[in-house]
Scaffold this active site. Structure first.
Site, PDB file in Angstrom:
ATOM      1  N   HIS A 178      -1.595   3.864  21.120  1.00 50.18           N
ATOM      2  CA  HIS A 178      -0.864   5.116  21.380  1.00 50.18           C
ATOM      3  C   HIS A 178       0.369   4.890  22.265  1.00 50.18           C
ATOM      4  CE1 HIS A 178      -1.784   9.700  21.456  1.00 50.18           C
ATOM      5  NE2 HIS A 178      -0.494   9.496  21.490  1.00 50.18           N
ATOM      6  N   GLY A 188       2.928  13.900   6.745  1.00 47.86           N
ATOM      7  CA  GLY A 188       1.557  14.038   7.235  1.00 47.86           C
ATOM      8  C   GLY A 188       1.425  15.294   8.053  1.00 47.86           C
ATOM      9  N   LYS A 240      -5.505   6.960  17.079  1.00 51.31           N
ATOM     10  CA  LYS A 240      -4.806   6.151  18.103  1.00 51.31           C
ATOM     11  C   LYS A 240      -5.731   5.795  19.252  1.00 51.31           C
ATOM     12  CE  LYS A 240      -0.825   9.061  17.107  1.00 51.31           C
ATOM     13  NZ  LYS A 240      -1.399  10.414  17.076  1.00 51.31           N
ATOM     14  N   ASP A 254      -2.690  12.932  11.167  1.00 49.01           N
ATOM     15  CA  ASP A 254      -2.388  12.124  12.350  1.00 49.01           C
ATOM     16  C   ASP A 254      -3.269  12.563  13.522  1.00 49.01           C
ATOM     17  OD1 ASP A 254      -0.493  10.227  13.828  1.00 49.01           O
ATOM     18  OD2 ASP A 254      -0.368  12.042  15.045  1.00 49.01           O
ATOM     19  N   GLU A 282       0.834  -1.207   0.000  1.00 44.90           N
ATOM     20  CA  GLU A 282       0.000   0.000   0.000  1.00 44.90           C
ATOM     21  C   GLU A 282       0.878   1.271   0.000  1.00 44.90           C
ATOM     22  OE1 GLU A 282      -3.547   1.457   0.187  1.00 44.90           O
ATOM     23  OE2 GLU A 282      -3.516  -0.727   0.295  1.00 44.90           O
ATOM     24  N   TYR A 334      -6.344  13.669  21.935  1.00 44.38           N
ATOM     25  CA  TYR A 334      -6.133  15.084  21.613  1.00 44.38           C
ATOM     26  C   TYR A 334      -7.424  15.901  21.790  1.00 44.38           C
ATOM     27  CZ  TYR A 334      -1.845  13.222  19.444  1.00 44.38           C
ATOM     28  OH  TYR A 334      -0.668  12.566  19.201  1.00 44.38           O
ATOM     29  N   ILE A 380       1.653   5.275   0.938  1.00 42.44           N
ATOM     30  CA  ILE A 380       1.294   6.233   1.991  1.00 42.44           C
ATOM     31  C   ILE A 380       2.095   7.521   1.747  1.00 42.44           C
ATOM     32  CG2 ILE A 380       3.039   5.178   3.535  1.00 42.44           C
ATOM     33  CD1 ILE A 380       1.272   5.933   5.933  1.00 42.44           C
ATOM     34  N   PRO A 381       1.478   8.697   1.920  1.00 43.52           N
ATOM     35  CA  PRO A 381       2.240   9.941   1.710  1.00 43.52           C
ATOM     36  C   PRO A 381       3.453  10.007   2.637  1.00 43.52           C
ATOM     37  CG  PRO A 381      -0.110  10.416   1.965  1.00 43.52           C
ATOM     38  CD  PRO A 381       0.077   8.970   2.302  1.00 43.52           C
ATOM     39  N   GLY A 392       0.239  16.803  11.830  1.00 42.24           N
ATOM     40  CA  GLY A 392      -0.075  16.487  13.228  1.00 42.24           C
ATOM     41  C   GLY A 392      -1.302  17.242  13.698  1.00 42.24           C
TER      42      GLY A 392
HETATM   43  N1  LIG Z   1       2.360   9.155  19.085  1.00 40.36           N
HETATM   44  C1  LIG Z   1       2.652  10.010  20.047  1.00 40.36           C
HETATM   45  O1  LIG Z   1       2.809   9.649  21.224  1.00 40.36           O
HETATM   46  C2  LIG Z   1       2.851  11.454  19.708  1.00 40.36           C
HETATM   47  C3  LIG Z   1       3.525  12.301  20.601  1.00 40.36           C
HETATM   48  C4  LIG Z   1       3.703  13.642  20.251  1.00 40.36           C
HETATM   49  C5  LIG Z   1       3.203  14.117  19.033  1.00 40.36           C
HETATM   50  N2  LIG Z   1       2.530  13.268  18.191  1.00 40.36           N
HETATM   51  C6  LIG Z   1       2.020  13.751  16.884  1.00 40.36           C
HETATM   52  O2  LIG Z   1       3.076  14.408  16.200  1.00 40.36           O
HETATM   53  C7  LIG Z   1       2.648  15.691  15.775  1.00 40.36           C
HETATM   54  C8  LIG Z   1       3.826  16.643  15.681  1.00 40.36           C
HETATM   55  O3  LIG Z   1       4.441  16.835  16.933  1.00 40.36           O
HETATM   56  P1  LIG Z   1       4.331  18.235  17.699  1.00 40.36           P
HETATM   57  O4  LIG Z   1       3.106  18.932  17.238  1.00 40.36           O
HETATM   58  O5  LIG Z   1       4.480  17.979  19.149  1.00 40.36           O
HETATM   59  O6  LIG Z   1       5.670  18.964  17.286  1.00 40.36           O
HETATM   60  P2  LIG Z   1       6.350  19.523  15.929  1.00 40.36           P
HETATM   61  O7  LIG Z   1       5.535  19.190  14.749  1.00 40.36           O
HETATM   62  O8  LIG Z   1       7.768  19.112  15.998  1.00 40.36           O
HETATM   63  O9  LIG Z   1       6.307  21.087  16.205  1.00 40.36           O
HETATM   64  C9  LIG Z   1       5.108  21.789  16.077  1.00 40.36           C
HETATM   65  C10 LIG Z   1       5.383  23.260  16.363  1.00 40.36           C
HETATM   66  O10 LIG Z   1       6.322  23.775  15.433  1.00 40.36           O
HETATM   67  C11 LIG Z   1       5.894  25.031  14.941  1.00 40.36           C
HETATM   68  N3  LIG Z   1       6.170  25.052  13.481  1.00 40.36           N
HETATM   69  C12 LIG Z   1       5.649  24.231  12.531  1.00 40.36           C
HETATM   70  N4  LIG Z   1       6.132  24.528  11.317  1.00 40.36           N
HETATM   71  C13 LIG Z   1       6.958  25.581  11.483  1.00 40.36           C
HETATM   72  C14 LIG Z   1       7.729  26.348  10.589  1.00 40.36           C
HETATM   73  N5  LIG Z   1       7.759  26.096   9.278  1.00 40.36           N
HETATM   74  N6  LIG Z   1       8.453  27.371  11.101  1.00 40.36           N
HETATM   75  C15 LIG Z   1       8.432  27.643  12.428  1.00 40.36           C
HETATM   76  N7  LIG Z   1       7.708  26.922  13.326  1.00 40.36           N
HETATM   77  C16 LIG Z   1       6.985  25.906  12.862  1.00 40.36           C
HETATM   78  C17 LIG Z   1       4.417  25.095  15.190  1.00 40.36           C
HETATM   79  O11 LIG Z   1       4.059  26.376  15.634  1.00 40.36           O
HETATM   80  P3  LIG Z   1       3.056  27.305  14.745  1.00 40.36           P
HETATM   81  O12 LIG Z   1       1.686  26.733  14.965  1.00 40.36           O
HETATM   82  O13 LIG Z   1       3.271  28.637  15.365  1.00 40.36           O
HETATM   83  O14 LIG Z   1       3.523  27.197  13.329  1.00 40.36           O
HETATM   84  C18 LIG Z   1       4.130  24.063  16.264  1.00 40.36           C
HETATM   85  O15 LIG Z   1       3.876  24.617  17.513  1.00 40.36           O
HETATM   86  C19 LIG Z   1       1.592  16.066  16.846  1.00 40.36           C
HETATM   87  O16 LIG Z   1       0.802  17.156  16.444  1.00 40.36           O
HETATM   88  C20 LIG Z   1       0.873  14.758  16.975  1.00 40.36           C
HETATM   89  O17 LIG Z   1      -0.026  14.562  15.904  1.00 40.36           O
HETATM   90  C21 LIG Z   1       2.374  11.955  18.504  1.00 40.36           C
END
Ligand SMILES: NC(=O)c1ccc[n+]([C@@H]2O[C@H](COP(=O)([O-])OP(=O)(O)OC[C@H]3O[C@@H](n4cnc5c(N)ncnc54)[C@H](OP(=O)(O)O)[C@@H]3O)[C@@H](O)[C@H]2O)c1
Length: 344
Positions: free
Chosen positions: A129, A33, A96, A63, A27, A68, A29-30, A35
């Site tokens: 998760h 993605g 998740k 994702d 399959e 959330y 997948i992009p 968050g």
């Molecule tokens: N499976 C798990 O246990 C788990 C744990 C943690 C996270 N996740 C998933 O992973 C996703 C991503 O992680 P995350 O949201 O913690 O961190 P991240 O994607 O590393 O960082 C997000 C932050 O970066 C800033 N940002 C994004 N693009 C930017 C750019 N081009 N220039 C400057 N700043 C930028 C955003 O602020 P602005 O809004 O100001 O742009 C945002 O606050 C989550 O949203 C979630 O879906 C999963």
């Protein structure tokens, strides 16, 4: 939420041009993605609005997660974009199973709730998760502990996994996977699973490259999905310690960003996709999420730049998971089996 009609952005990226990865099932997948964790401070409506914008500029993999607290709002957006002509098969929707729904009979209930909230008939990928049934209240601080928390117990995890497998057989989810797993835990799961995990979601950024786990996944046909690909600059207080490093300020990342005339965030994403994981950056700002997806379709990093980034790994885990510790655990390292044994 904006009431403007959903349209495809003229300055976005054609989703067909976004590189794809092939899962072990064959399959596609992009390779990037979007968050949806608002880090306890971005409202459900704002996250949903960002998803709407992200789909309009070309993201197709979203994702999500029950914990959330925003799947109901994202569901409204998914319905709207499909009514506007985006086909369900074009989207890759991940969700998740939260830790309080691992028990017998609970997985189907949790999945049904997520499907209802997202207004979907099936998920493309459903992840466990965390490999523990240990929970925390939303917005808690780093010292919170679940009194009934326990270490990883493989027999218990397999009972949850059997229910995940049943979701695939029932057609409610197309693929299943794991998140926050370690090599010893995955070895047991791969030994006992009837339906193997296709993906493992894990923290991955240039300061936390997890080379051993990454290689293990690739060797076993499991696709890594990288969370916190930008080092999660706005993560909750409970996920911050004084030792944490800031990947977006790393001199190597900053220098490469200057060479390519992009923000350091974009360098982290180019690196992630070229290395072979699927990054899932979050942003509420259009200019950010647009530049993030543009970054992975144009102006790749050179081999030399990829090597320079490989050399700045600091083994700096940001999401340590302290709130999931059980009575008797030494510290957060016990969640991650650093000595190769499952901590008890
Ligand atoms: N499976 C798990 O246990 C788990 C744990 C943690 C996270 N996740 C998933 O992973 C996703 C991503 O992680 P995350 O949201 O913690 O961190 P991240 O994607 O590393 O960082 C997000 C932050 O970066 C800033 N940002 C994004 N693009 C930017 C750019 N081009 N220039 C400057 N700043 C930028 C955003 O602020 P602005 O809004 O100001 O742009 C945002 O606050 C989550 O949203 C979630 O879906 C999963």
């Amino acid at each position: 939420m904006s009431k403007e009609k959903f349209t495809i952005a003229l300055d976005g990226v054609d989703p067909d041009k976004v590189p794809k990865k092939t899962l072990c099932t064959g399959e596609k997948i992009p390779s990037i993605g979007f968050g949806t964790f608002g880090s306890d401070h971005v409202s459900a409506e704002e996250v949903a609005e960002a998803v709407r914008g992200a789909i309009s500029v070309g993201y197709r993999l979203i994702d999500c997660a029950a914990v959330y607290g925003n799947e109901h709002a994202i569901g409204e957006v998914l319905q709207e974009v499909m009514q506007a002509g985006i086909k369900r098969e074009e989207l890759w929707i991940v969700s998740k199973l939260w830790n309080d729904m691992h028990g017998e009979g609970d997985v189907l209930i949790a999945c049904a709730k997520t499907l209802k909230d997202l207004k979907l008939e099936y998920l493309d990928l459903y992840l466990v998760h965390w490999p523990f049934p240990n929970t925390h209240p939303p917005g808690c601080d780093v010292n919170y502990r679940d009194p009934s928390a326990r270490p990883y117990i493989h027999e218990e995890f397999m009972k949850t996994w059997r229910q995940m497998e049943r979701l695939v057989k029932a057609g409610l989810v197309r693929h299943i996977g794991t998140s926050n797993m370690t090599i010893p835990k995955l070895k047991l799961l791969l030994r006992d699973a009837e339906i193997k995990p296709v993906c493992n979601e894990m923290e991955l950024h240039p300061h936390f490259q997890q080379p051993e786990l990454f290689k293990f996944l690739i060797d076993n046909g499991i696709t890594p999905i990288g969370f916190c690909p930008l080092g999660s600059p706005n993560r909750p207080e409970r996920d911050r310690t004084p030792e944490d490093t800031v990947v977006l300020e790393d001199p190597v990342i900053v220098k490469i960003a200057q060479n390519h005339n992009v923000h350091p965030a974009v360098v982290c994403l180019k690196w992630a996709v070229q290395r072979g994981q699927i990054p899932i950056p979050f942003s509420t700002k259009r200019e950010h999420y647009l530049s993030n997806i543009k970054g992975v379709v144009e102006d790749p990093l050179t081999e030399e730049e990829m090597k320079e980034i490989e050399a700045i790994d600091k083994n700096c885990r940001l999401i340590k998971g302290q709130v999931f510790l059980w009575p008797g655990a030494k510290d957060w390292r016990d969640l991650w089996d650093e000595d190769g044994e499952i901590a008890t």
